[in-house]
Design a protein around this motif. Structure first.
Motif, PDB file in Angstrom:
ATOM      1  N   VAL A 368      61.594  58.016  23.866  1.00 18.54           N
ATOM      2  CA  VAL A 368      60.256  58.587  24.188  1.00 18.54           C
ATOM      3  C   VAL A 368      60.286  60.087  24.393  1.00 18.54           C
ATOM      4  N   ALA A 369      59.657  60.837  23.348  1.00 19.77           N
ATOM      5  CA  ALA A 369      59.277  62.110  23.353  1.00 19.77           C
ATOM      6  C   ALA A 369      58.176  62.527  23.985  1.00 19.77           C
ATOM      7  N   ALA A 370      58.180  63.575  24.816  1.00 20.36           N
ATOM      8  CA  ALA A 370      56.948  64.104  25.722  1.00 20.36           C
ATOM      9  C   ALA A 370      56.733  65.395  25.873  1.00 20.36           C
ATOM     10  N   SER A 371      55.566  65.590  26.556  1.00 24.08           N
ATOM     11  CA  SER A 371      55.119  67.022  26.785  1.00 24.08           C
ATOM     12  C   SER A 371      53.829  66.931  27.726  1.00 24.08           C
ATOM     13  N   GLU A 372      53.627  68.107  28.371  1.00 20.67           N
ATOM     14  CA  GLU A 372      52.474  68.324  29.038  1.00 20.67           C
ATOM     15  C   GLU A 372      52.042  69.727  28.796  1.00 20.67           C
ATOM     16  N   CYS A 373      51.832  69.960  27.460  1.00 17.50           N
ATOM     17  CA  CYS A 373      51.342  71.037  27.201  1.00 17.50           C
ATOM     18  C   CYS A 373      49.728  71.461  27.064  1.00 17.50           C
ATOM     19  N   GLU A 374      48.976  70.156  26.943  1.00 17.32           N
ATOM     20  CA  GLU A 374      47.573  70.433  26.431  1.00 17.32           C
ATOM     21  C   GLU A 374      46.715  70.247  28.026  1.00 17.32           C
ATOM     22  N   PRO A 375      46.215  70.997  28.248  1.00 24.15           N
ATOM     23  CA  PRO A 375      45.313  71.430  29.447  1.00 24.15           C
ATOM     24  C   PRO A 375      44.398  70.269  29.619  1.00 24.15           C
ATOM     25  N   GLY A 376      44.026  69.624  30.838  1.00 27.35           N
ATOM     26  CA  GLY A 376      42.925  69.023  31.236  1.00 27.35           C
ATOM     27  C   GLY A 376      43.517  67.411  30.792  1.00 27.35           C
ATOM     28  N   MET A 377      44.937  67.202  30.230  1.00 28.35           N
ATOM     29  CA  MET A 377      45.156  65.837  29.963  1.00 28.35           C
ATOM     30  C   MET A 377      45.276  64.904  30.981  1.00 28.35           C
ATOM     31  N   MET A 378      45.381  65.272  32.475  1.00 30.14           N
ATOM     32  CA  MET A 378      45.698  64.143  33.348  1.00 30.14           C
ATOM     33  C   MET A 378      46.831  63.165  33.323  1.00 30.14           C
ATOM     34  N   LYS A 379      47.392  63.338  32.073  1.00 30.76           N
ATOM     35  CA  LYS A 379      48.956  62.555  31.842  1.00 30.76           C
ATOM     36  C   LYS A 379      49.618  63.071  30.680  1.00 30.76           C
ATOM     37  N   SER A 380      50.892  62.668  30.609  1.00 35.20           N
ATOM     38  CA  SER A 380      51.556  63.111  29.778  1.00 35.20           C
ATOM     39  C   SER A 380      51.256  62.584  28.466  1.00 35.20           C
ATOM     40  N   VAL A 406      57.630  56.001  15.595  1.00 36.58           N
ATOM     41  CA  VAL A 406      57.200  54.672  15.676  1.00 36.58           C
ATOM     42  C   VAL A 406      55.944  54.260  16.028  1.00 36.58           C
ATOM     43  N   ASN A 407      55.282  55.133  16.991  1.00 39.89           N
ATOM     44  CA  ASN A 407      53.855  55.288  17.002  1.00 39.89           C
ATOM     45  C   ASN A 407      53.377  56.658  17.073  1.00 39.89           C
ATOM     46  N   ARG A 408      51.894  56.853  17.080  1.00 34.63           N
ATOM     47  CA  ARG A 408      51.425  58.136  16.972  1.00 34.63           C
ATOM     48  C   ARG A 408      50.255  58.110  17.884  1.00 34.63           C
ATOM     49  N   PHE A 409      50.301  58.315  19.233  1.00 34.81           N
ATOM     50  CA  PHE A 409      49.238  58.154  20.079  1.00 34.81           C
ATOM     51  C   PHE A 409      48.608  59.763  19.974  1.00 34.81           C
ATOM     52  N   PRO A 410      47.410  59.825  20.045  1.00 36.21           N
ATOM     53  CA  PRO A 410      46.469  60.966  20.108  1.00 36.21           C
ATOM     54  C   PRO A 410      46.862  62.208  21.475  1.00 36.21           C
ATOM     55  N   ASN A 411      47.084  63.155  21.166  1.00 30.93           N
ATOM     56  CA  ASN A 411      47.143  64.243  22.280  1.00 30.93           C
ATOM     57  C   ASN A 411      45.849  64.675  22.665  1.00 30.93           C
ATOM     58  N   GLU A 412      45.045  63.751  23.173  1.00 28.51           N
ATOM     59  CA  GLU A 412      43.780  63.927  23.746  1.00 28.51           C
ATOM     60  C   GLU A 412      43.688  63.235  25.124  1.00 28.51           C
ATOM     61  N   CYS A 417      45.436  57.635  23.959  1.00 33.02           N
ATOM     62  CA  CYS A 417      46.460  58.303  24.578  1.00 33.02           C
ATOM     63  C   CYS A 417      47.207  57.240  25.490  1.00 33.02           C
ATOM     64  N   VAL A 418      48.454  56.764  25.216  1.00 35.30           N
ATOM     65  CA  VAL A 418      48.906  56.003  26.114  1.00 35.30           C
ATOM     66  C   VAL A 418      50.356  56.705  26.605  1.00 35.30           C
ATOM     67  N   SER A 419      50.353  57.083  27.866  1.00 36.46           N
ATOM     68  CA  SER A 419      51.341  57.837  28.427  1.00 36.46           C
ATOM     69  C   SER A 419      52.392  56.826  28.816  1.00 36.46           C
TER      70      SER A 419
END
Length: 507
Positions: A368-380, A406-412, A417-419
């Motif tokens: 699993v690749a992850a980030s917390e760069c998007e403001p206001g996401m409330m989740k990774s 493998v999957n493409r969850f939206p960064n929104e 967006c399944v964290s």
């Protein structure tokens, strides 16, 4: 000594004996948010692929914890191939192991339960009156009808971490009387194993070794965590110091050896490892995976506070080759501050979560690749990706051919967006599917959650998806009163299905 609450590859791991920590944040909800949503209210599916249909006969064993600790924790058996109807999802009949079996011998899963794949044994964290560090572990054996019997008398106390492989439980335990080169005593960790085949009752653990070795104790920040190689028996250890980390293996022949390092936090003007307050902290649990022949150790790390890299390490000679995923430029390196500004395709992430898995044929590393760069996401923001093992270190800089989604969850900040939770990823027995824990898209009735519902930030449920990258993940659990804390795929054609599957058990 630094101590860290820890939280799992294709074997049982006790991911969180003390607490389940995630990067997703969020509060606690007491029930599904708002009235059931109809089809027009459900979130628009961001996937173009068809939903995954699991055509493999295995089960998912998943831990469930009550957010308010107002009810005992559970361990459930779910069928990823199950089907349901609107308002009556397939998971509504998932089998409750703690309620049906452990409760008969006075145990539950409030502090954690972790079974093996065949559901023959389970490690259970139990209450202890001891003020010593660590937790107390009991081991339970199940018979053919899932009747439970305890195996340890007394249970094993002072456990830092435990991982169960096929037929074996491996523990690291706090040990206070380890001697430094100076002659002073300090803490280290005793590693013990419990062979689960043909056990006497009560059973006893066997001491394997202590870690770190005496010559490393002066500067070691080791906290007792470890991993298991793909062979199911080799123990992977990481010994961090303030400015570096080294890698060690304890193999099934009983040999403890250093295989790589030091990997430096930063490099000083003299070319040696140096400490920097702005660089990622060195820990004993960097993402690693070991090939089944024990010849190659894969590692994700930040090099010299600039480069996020995937590396392949030759465990025979320590040679390391790596591929750059993300680079942060500048004369004053600071990866933690600058990573988000430089994350872009084909690698728009800033970190990799545990565990890293190796495909059954050895050709891919899946994680699993992850980030917390998007403001206001409330989740990774997370996605499962696969990279070719043969190209790690051969390709200098990752390109589009290196990363397979493998999957493409939206960064929104939406339900779609399944964290994905750290330590909650596992292959099916064939390797064609993965199961994982993450924030839900559906409510407890199987209906789509609104993007405005806080539940998709706070709840945690189980998903399954095909690793081919051409199918959308499907949610296979749902109970707003619980949150998933662990996931494990069973063996193929599990014998226990005759007891746990309602359509079979009722015949």
């Amino acid at each position: 000594m630094k101590q860290t609450i820890f939280c799992r590859r294709r074997l049982l791991t006790i991911p969180c004996l003390l607490a389940f920590m995630t990067a997703c944040g969020g509060g606690i909800v007491a029930g599904d948010d708002g009235p059931p949503a109809d089809a027009s209210d459900a979130v628009e599916d961001s996937f173009t692929p068809e939903p995954t249909v699991v055509d493999e006969n295995f089960r998912v064993l998943y831990g469930y914890a009550a957010p308010l600790n107002d009810k005992p924790g559970e361990m459930l058996v779910g069928n990823p191939a199950g089907t349901g109807t609107e308002g009556n999802p397939s998971w509504s009949s998932d089998f409750r192991i703690a309620e049906a079996s452990l409760g008969q011998i006075g145990l539950d899963c409030t502090l954690g339960c972790w079974p093996d794949r065949e559901l023959k044994f389970m490690a259970v964290a139990v209450e202890s009156e001891s003020t010593a560090p660590g937790v107390t572990i009991q081991v339970v054996a199940f018979d053919d009808v899932l009747g439970a019997t305890t195996l340890l008398d007394p249970p094993v106390s002072g456990v830092r971490q435990a991982r169960m492989t096929d037929g074996r439980l491996i523990l690291s335990r706090f040990k206070s009387d380890c001697e430094k080169p100076s002659g002073d005593e300090t803490g280290c960790f005793a590693f013990e194993a419990l062979e689960l085949d043909d056990l006497p009752v009560p059973a006893a653990t066997e001491t394997l070794f202590s870690f770190p070795p005496a010559e490393l104790l002066e500067d070691s920040m080791y906290s007792g965590r470890f991993r298991i190689g793909t062979d199911g028996g080799t123990i992977i250890l990481q010994n961090p110091e303030e400015d570096s980390v080294t890698f060690w293996l304890f193999d099934t022949a009983g040999a403890l050896r250093k295989v790589a390092g030091p990997i430096c936090q930063t490099v000083g003007l003299d070319g040696k490892c140096a400490y920097s307050a702005t660089a990622p902290e060195m820990t004993d649990d960097a993402p690693v995976a070991l090939t089944v022949d024990n010849k190659t150790l894969f590692l994700a790390y930040v090099k010299d506070n600039h480069d996020f890299r995937l590396a392949a390490i030759d465990t025979a000679n320590g040679d390391i080759r790596s591929t750059r995923l993300l680079y942060t430029p500048g004369q004053n390196p600071n990866y933690l501050v600058n990573a988000c500004y430089n994350a872009k395709e084909p690698w728009p992430y800033t970190r990799i979560q545990q565990p890293m898995l190796i495909s059954a044929d050895g050709t891919e590393l899946v994680f699993v690749a992850a980030s917390e760069c998007e403001p206001g996401m409330m989740k990774s923001w997370t996605n499962i990706v696969a990279v070719p093992t043969s190209e790690i270190g051969v390709m200098e800089v990752a390109d589009d051919s290196f990363v397979r989604n493998v999957n493409r969850f939206p960064n929104e900040p939406v339900a779609a967006c399944v964290s994905i939770l750290p330590e909650c990823l596992d292959f099916s027995p064939s390797g064609r599917f993965v199961v994982f824990g993450g924030t839900p898209r559906l409510d407890s009735s199987g209906r789509g959650l609104l993007d405005t519902s806080p539940q998709h930030n706070t709840d945690r449920e189980v998903f399954a998806t095909n690793v081919d990258g051409r199918h959308a993940a499907v949610q296979i659990s749902g109970n707003v009163d619980y949150r998933v804390s662990s996931v494990l795929s069973s063996v193929q054609d599990p014998a226990f299905a005759a007891i746990t599957d309602p359509e079979t058990a009722d015949e």
